[in-house]
Design a protein around this motif. Structure first.
Motif: not given
Length: 252
Positions: A104-110, A115-119, A141-142, A209-218
């Motif tokens: 996920a990336v920061l897009d404005g205020d959201l 991209a995603q790879r499903a479990s 986001g956090k 990363a060129p823009v604020p970016t995060a990777v996660s698992i959920s």
């Protein structure tokens, strides 16, 4: 919403109709779409007719509406370069953790999922690429907020607000800032049912990363337990480092 020139206003309204269709649980009537888009039914009907003629909406046999196939082509062309680059890394992250891997990336205020790879599990989390969420109530986001100066964080959440989604959602600036300080200390963030009850997300910022970016698992909180955290954090650390190198190298 301020008055805009008629041409621009029509474009804005058309996208509100598309977003209403995207948010609807299945096909929707004109009245449903009009209510969600906050438009008059007559205006909604005209916009739906135009969008249907272009293939961006479609009408079902019972005169309800849904998103059209032309959006698939647009979506594939609009897929960010980051999503293509990140694909193999997300696949390896899913294999290592057996949970859904997200970028996920920061897009404005959201925060926008790109991209995603499903479990592989039958019970799994799925968030469509392009979905945007409020950063205060999501792991990615956090993770992104934790990389920003405090003043920027407070300015952002004052613009977006901090609505409650579950009993666990952080709804005050003080609670959020405390959570971000703890996240920086340990090197990752946790969304513990803050967006959806029973769902846990572990996230980490992507360095360089060129823009604020995060990777996660959920996934379900029962599977992403405290006992599984060390292995998940190790896999995320490796994924974040690799993504940072790849995305940083892709800068123009």
């Amino acid at each position: 919403m301020p008055q805009e020139p008629s041409g621009v206003q029509s474009v804005v309204r058309a996208f509100r109709v598309l977003e209403a269709l995207a948010d609807a649980p299945g096909d929707a009537t004109v009245a449903d779409v009009a209510s969600r888009a906050e438009l008059a039914p007559s205006t909604t009907h005209r916009l739906l007719a135009t969008l249907t003629s272009l293939g961006y909406a479609r009408q079902t046999d019972d005169r309800r509406y849904a998103l059209g196939p032309a959006l698939i082509t647009l979506g594939s062309r609009a897929t960010p370069q980051a999503a293509v680059i990140a694909g193999p890394v997300l696949e390896e992250l899913e294999r290592a953790t057996e949970e859904t891997a997200n970028l996920a990336v920061l897009d404005g205020d959201l925060v926008a999922y790109v991209a995603q790879r499903a479990s592989r599990h039958h019970m799994r989390m799925f968030t469509e690429a392009g979905r945007r969420v409020l950063p205060h109530a999501s792991g990615v986001g956090k993770a992104i907020l934790a990389t920003l100066p405090q003043q920027r964080v407070t300015d952002l959440v004052r613009r977006t607000g901090m609505p409650r989604f579950t009993d666990s959602t952080l709804t005050s600036e003080t609670a959020l800032l405390d959570d971000l300080r703890e996240s920086r200390r340990r090197g990752f963030t946790i969304d513990d049912g803050e967006q959806e009850v029973g769902v846990r997300c572990i996230a980490m910022a992507v360095p360089g990363a060129p823009v604020p970016t995060a990777v996660s698992i959920s996934g379900p909180a029962a599977r992403i337990s405290d006992a599984s955290l060390p292995a998940a954090v190790e896999a995320l650390t490796d994924a974040a480092a690799r993504l940072g190198a790849l995305l940083g190298a892709s800068r123009p």
